[in-house]
Design a protein around this motif. Structure first.
Motif, PDB file in Angstrom:
ATOM      1  N   ALA A   7       0.852  -1.184   0.000  1.00 51.75           N
ATOM      2  CA  ALA A   7       0.000   0.000   0.000  1.00 51.75           C
ATOM      3  C   ALA A   7       0.888   1.234   0.000  1.00 51.75           C
ATOM      4  CB  ALA A   7      -0.907   0.009   1.225  1.00 51.75           C
ATOM      5  N   GLN A   8       0.284   2.360  -0.314  1.00 55.16           N
ATOM      6  CA  GLN A   8       1.007   3.629  -0.233  1.00 55.16           C
ATOM      7  C   GLN A   8       0.047   4.694   0.254  1.00 55.16           C
ATOM      8  OE1 GLN A   8       1.759   3.765  -4.597  1.00 55.16           O
ATOM      9  NE2 GLN A   8       1.212   5.925  -4.427  1.00 55.16           N
ATOM     10  N   LEU A  17      12.256  11.673   0.297  1.00 51.86           N
ATOM     11  CA  LEU A  17      12.528  10.690   1.334  1.00 51.86           C
ATOM     12  C   LEU A  17      11.198  10.150   1.838  1.00 51.86           C
ATOM     13  CD1 LEU A  17      14.640   9.350   3.204  1.00 51.86           C
ATOM     14  CD2 LEU A  17      14.239  11.242   4.790  1.00 51.86           C
ATOM     15  N   VAL A  18      11.029   8.832   1.803  1.00 50.54           N
ATOM     16  CA  VAL A  18       9.787   8.210   2.262  1.00 50.54           C
ATOM     17  C   VAL A  18      10.088   7.185   3.350  1.00 50.54           C
ATOM     18  CG1 VAL A  18       8.591   8.563   0.064  1.00 50.54           C
ATOM     19  CG2 VAL A  18       9.841   6.432   0.451  1.00 50.54           C
ATOM     20  N   ARG A  19       9.087   6.948   4.183  1.00 50.50           N
ATOM     21  CA  ARG A  19       9.197   5.934   5.230  1.00 50.50           C
ATOM     22  C   ARG A  19       8.588   4.636   4.730  1.00 50.50           C
ATOM     23  NH1 ARG A  19       6.807   7.067  10.567  1.00 50.50           N
ATOM     24  NH2 ARG A  19       4.896   7.190   9.352  1.00 50.50           N
ATOM     25  N   GLY A  24       2.354  -3.820  10.677  1.00 44.51           N
ATOM     26  CA  GLY A  24       1.920  -3.320  11.975  1.00 44.51           C
ATOM     27  C   GLY A  24       2.078  -1.819  12.125  1.00 44.51           C
ATOM     28  N   GLY A  25       2.585  -1.138  11.089  1.00 43.34           N
ATOM     29  CA  GLY A  25       2.748   0.309  11.123  1.00 43.34           C
ATOM     30  C   GLY A  25       4.064   0.781  11.703  1.00 43.34           C
ATOM     31  N   HIS A  38       1.742   9.143  -7.988  1.00 45.58           N
ATOM     32  CA  HIS A  38       0.722   8.730  -8.960  1.00 45.58           C
ATOM     33  C   HIS A  38       1.265   7.685  -9.934  1.00 45.58           C
ATOM     34  CE1 HIS A  38       2.808  11.877 -11.257  1.00 45.58           C
ATOM     35  NE2 HIS A  38       2.361  11.274 -12.334  1.00 45.58           N
ATOM     36  N   LEU A  39       2.542   7.782 -10.294  1.00 42.03           N
ATOM     37  CA  LEU A  39       3.143   6.813 -11.200  1.00 42.03           C
ATOM     38  C   LEU A  39       3.346   5.471 -10.493  1.00 42.03           C
ATOM     39  CD1 LEU A  39       4.204   6.225 -13.986  1.00 42.03           C
ATOM     40  CD2 LEU A  39       6.398   7.206 -13.323  1.00 42.03           C
ATOM     41  N   LEU A  40       3.753   5.517  -9.234  1.00 37.21           N
ATOM     42  CA  LEU A  40       3.906   4.282  -8.476  1.00 37.21           C
ATOM     43  C   LEU A  40       2.569   3.561  -8.358  1.00 37.21           C
ATOM     44  CD1 LEU A  40       5.646   2.372  -6.811  1.00 37.21           C
ATOM     45  CD2 LEU A  40       5.172   3.809  -4.818  1.00 37.21           C
TER      46      LEU A  40
END
Length: 71
Positions: A7-8, A17-19, A24-25, A38-40
């Motif tokens: 999921a995103q 930079l993304v986490r 479990g979060g 949007h491309l992902l």
């Protein structure tokens, strides 16, 4: 064990930079993303529907741009 993006959330641009979170979060890594959000999403949908996508879209975050979180 399941690998890959399940999921995103949110919007991001290539180079942001993304986490990366486990189911479990909990944060398991951070990295520089190779695709706009949007491309992902489009690529993930295409993979699910067609089972294949161009090689350029197979790596959302290259391992050279990924740092695992300490646990």
């Amino acid at each position: 064990m399941v690998f890959g993006i399940q999921a995103q959330e949110g919007e991001f641009r290539r180079g942001d930079l993304v986490r990366c979170l486990d189911p479990g979060g909990r944060e398991i890594a951070r990295g520089l993303i190779n695709l706009d959000s949007h491309l992902l999403q489009h690529c993930r949908t295409q993979l699910a529907e067609e089972g294949d996508v161009a090689d350029d879209f197979r790596v959302a975050i290259h391992r050279d741009n990924l740092v695992r979180s300490q646990t």
